[in-house]
Motif scaffolding. Structure first.
Motif, PDB file in Angstrom:
ATOM      1  N   ARG A 108       0.834  -1.207   0.000  1.00 38.31           N
ATOM      2  CA  ARG A 108       0.000   0.000   0.000  1.00 38.31           C
ATOM      3  C   ARG A 108       0.865   1.253   0.000  1.00 38.31           C
ATOM      4  NH1 ARG A 108      -3.719  -3.099   3.198  1.00 38.31           N
ATOM      5  NH2 ARG A 108      -5.594  -3.369   1.960  1.00 38.31           N
ATOM      6  N   GLU A 109       1.965   1.224   0.743  1.00 44.40           N
ATOM      7  CA  GLU A 109       2.860   2.385   0.759  1.00 44.40           C
ATOM      8  C   GLU A 109       3.441   2.636  -0.629  1.00 44.40           C
ATOM      9  OE1 GLU A 109       5.641   1.478   3.873  1.00 44.40           O
ATOM     10  OE2 GLU A 109       4.276   2.146   5.448  1.00 44.40           O
ATOM     11  N   ALA A 110       3.814   1.558  -1.331  1.00 43.31           N
ATOM     12  CA  ALA A 110       4.342   1.711  -2.686  1.00 43.31           C
ATOM     13  C   ALA A 110       3.273   2.284  -3.614  1.00 43.31           C
ATOM     14  CB  ALA A 110       4.836   0.366  -3.215  1.00 43.31           C
ATOM     15  N   LEU A 111       2.046   1.792  -3.469  1.00 42.87           N
ATOM     16  CA  LEU A 111       0.948   2.327  -4.265  1.00 42.87           C
ATOM     17  C   LEU A 111       0.712   3.802  -3.941  1.00 42.87           C
ATOM     18  CD1 LEU A 111      -1.388   1.937  -6.257  1.00 42.87           C
ATOM     19  CD2 LEU A 111      -2.780   1.159  -4.321  1.00 42.87           C
ATOM     20  N   GLY A 112       0.794   4.144  -2.665  1.00 47.67           N
ATOM     21  CA  GLY A 112       0.631   5.542  -2.249  1.00 47.67           C
ATOM     22  C   GLY A 112       1.697   6.435  -2.850  1.00 47.67           C
ATOM     23  N   THR A 113       2.922   5.954  -2.884  1.00 46.84           N
ATOM     24  CA  THR A 113       4.013   6.727  -3.483  1.00 46.84           C
ATOM     25  C   THR A 113       3.758   6.952  -4.969  1.00 46.84           C
ATOM     26  OG1 THR A 113       5.584   5.852  -1.878  1.00 46.84           O
ATOM     27  CG2 THR A 113       6.507   6.759  -3.913  1.00 46.84           C
ATOM     28  N   LEU A 114       3.321   5.910  -5.653  1.00 42.50           N
ATOM     29  CA  LEU A 114       3.012   6.025  -7.070  1.00 42.50           C
ATOM     30  C   LEU A 114       1.868   7.012  -7.301  1.00 42.50           C
ATOM     31  CD1 LEU A 114       3.572   5.059  -9.943  1.00 42.50           C
ATOM     32  CD2 LEU A 114       1.990   3.176  -9.536  1.00 42.50           C
ATOM     33  N   ASP A 126      -0.557  10.876   0.903  1.00 40.87           N
ATOM     34  CA  ASP A 126      -0.678   9.582   0.236  1.00 40.87           C
ATOM     35  C   ASP A 126      -0.757   8.460   1.269  1.00 40.87           C
ATOM     36  OD1 ASP A 126      -0.578  10.726  -2.339  1.00 40.87           O
ATOM     37  OD2 ASP A 126       1.606  10.788  -2.227  1.00 40.87           O
ATOM     38  N   ASP A 127       0.036   8.580   2.335  1.00 37.38           N
ATOM     39  CA  ASP A 127      -0.024   7.590   3.411  1.00 37.38           C
ATOM     40  C   ASP A 127      -1.382   7.639   4.108  1.00 37.38           C
ATOM     41  OD1 ASP A 127       2.559   6.835   2.829  1.00 37.38           O
ATOM     42  OD2 ASP A 127       3.455   7.977   4.464  1.00 37.38           O
ATOM     43  N   LEU A 128      -1.903   8.837   4.306  1.00 33.92           N
ATOM     44  CA  LEU A 128      -3.221   8.984   4.913  1.00 33.92           C
ATOM     45  C   LEU A 128      -4.299   8.364   4.018  1.00 33.92           C
ATOM     46  CD1 LEU A 128      -4.963  10.138   7.215  1.00 33.92           C
ATOM     47  CD2 LEU A 128      -5.014  12.297   5.951  1.00 33.92           C
ATOM     48  N   LEU A 129      -4.196   8.564   2.720  1.00 33.58           N
ATOM     49  CA  LEU A 129      -5.142   7.959   1.791  1.00 33.58           C
ATOM     50  C   LEU A 129      -5.052   6.436   1.852  1.00 33.58           C
ATOM     51  CD1 LEU A 129      -7.266   8.185  -0.438  1.00 33.58           C
ATOM     52  CD2 LEU A 129      -5.385   8.388  -2.087  1.00 33.58           C
ATOM     53  N   GLN A 130      -3.842   5.903   1.917  1.00 29.62           N
ATOM     54  CA  GLN A 130      -3.685   4.449   2.026  1.00 29.62           C
ATOM     55  C   GLN A 130      -4.264   3.933   3.344  1.00 29.62           C
ATOM     56  OE1 GLN A 130      -2.908   2.527  -0.544  1.00 29.62           O
ATOM     57  NE2 GLN A 130      -2.883   4.508  -1.592  1.00 29.62           N
ATOM     58  N   LEU A 131      -4.137   4.715   4.413  1.00 30.33           N
ATOM     59  CA  LEU A 131      -4.738   4.342   5.696  1.00 30.33           C
ATOM     60  C   LEU A 131      -6.255   4.277   5.562  1.00 30.33           C
ATOM     61  CD1 LEU A 131      -4.630   3.757   8.743  1.00 30.33           C
ATOM     62  CD2 LEU A 131      -4.590   6.257   9.105  1.00 30.33           C
ATOM     63  N   PHE A 132      -6.827   5.242   4.881  1.00 27.75           N
ATOM     64  CA  PHE A 132      -8.273   5.249   4.651  1.00 27.75           C
ATOM     65  C   PHE A 132      -8.708   3.990   3.910  1.00 27.75           C
ATOM     66  CE2 PHE A 132     -11.750   6.482   1.721  1.00 27.75           C
ATOM     67  CZ  PHE A 132     -12.763   6.648   2.654  1.00 27.75           C
ATOM     68  N   LEU A 133      -7.963   3.606   2.871  1.00 27.08           N
ATOM     69  CA  LEU A 133      -8.301   2.402   2.105  1.00 27.08           C
ATOM     70  C   LEU A 133      -8.079   1.134   2.929  1.00 27.08           C
ATOM     71  CD1 LEU A 133      -6.808   3.458  -1.345  1.00 27.08           C
ATOM     72  CD2 LEU A 133      -9.219   3.507  -0.620  1.00 27.08           C
ATOM     73  N   ALA A 134      -7.011   1.114   3.732  1.00 25.79           N
ATOM     74  CA  ALA A 134      -6.749  -0.043   4.597  1.00 25.79           C
ATOM     75  C   ALA A 134      -7.839  -0.173   5.658  1.00 25.79           C
ATOM     76  CB  ALA A 134      -5.376   0.085   5.256  1.00 25.79           C
ATOM     77  N   SER A 135      -8.373   0.950   6.086  1.00 23.61           N
ATOM     78  CA  SER A 135      -9.475   0.934   7.047  1.00 23.61           C
ATOM     79  C   SER A 135     -10.680   0.218   6.446  1.00 23.61           C
ATOM     80  CB  SER A 135      -9.854   2.373   7.429  1.00 23.61           C
ATOM     81  OG  SER A 135     -11.046   2.398   8.170  1.00 23.61           O
TER      82      SER A 135
END
Length: 193
Positions: A108-114, A126-135
């Motif tokens: 997810r972090e790699a996807l967020g970076t991309l 981007d990390d916050l967005l990935q956290l939202f999706l992981a939630s």
């Protein structure tokens, strides 16, 4: 079981199983146990991302909210073992499952970076967005476990997962609000929080 919001988990009727032999029942329990491993991996990835995002936040109000998210995520992760016990299984060691959560987090972090490179947003967002999706992924994993409890007629599973999913939906909505609130900072001003 009444929740603070007045909702109750529906009473489960006694299961009605036609031609369900002991071998089939045990296979159903084994399949459920495998799913509980997915629940643990999803929750572990979510918790790890929450800890990572918390470390990047400096604004006191946001830090307080994210500290609540991290604390709750840890508590929910600890409750996964009770799901195994509800079906008469011992929880597996967490080593391999933690690795699964770590791999999900890194992916997810790699996807967020991309996504960040494509969007021009600040890295922390981007990390916050990935956290939202992981939630959402963790909510879905616990919700699926709840449905297994209903299908198996095992109220213990529902009693564990029902309050967790309610709490997770509430926090997921809060993460959505935080994420949307910070869009201008991340994209227009490219500043940290």
């Amino acid at each position: 079981m009444t929740q603070e919001n007045g909702l109750t988990a529906p009473d489960l009727p006694q299961p009605l199983a036609v031609e369900l032999d002991e071998a089939t029942w045990e296979e159903f329990l084994d399949r459920s146990a495998r799913w509980f491993g997915q629940v643990r991996a999803a929750q572990s990835a979510y918790r790890q991302l929450a800890e990572d995002v918390l470390a990047q936040m400096h604004e006191p109000h946001l830090r307080h909210r994210l500290e609540e998210v991290v604390e709750t995520a840890r508590r929910h992760e600890a409750q996964v073992d009770a799901l195994y016990r509800a079906i008469g299984r011992e929880p597996p060691g967490t080593g391999l499952l933690d690795v699964g959560g770590q791999l999900l987090t890194k992916g997810r972090e790699a996807l967020g970076t991309l996504q960040g490179l494509a969007s021009g947003a600040e890295g922390w967002w981007d990390d916050l967005l990935q956290l939202f999706l992981a939630s959402l992924n963790a909510v879905s994993a616990f919700s699926a476990a709840e449905q297994l409890g209903f299908a198996l007629g095992l109220r213990e599973i529902v009693d564990i997962t029902y309050p967790i999913t309610l709490e997770k939906f509430k926090q997921h909505r809060m993460l959505q609000e935080i994420t949307l609130e910070l869009v201008p900072l991340a994209i227009l001003y490219r500043s940290g929080v």
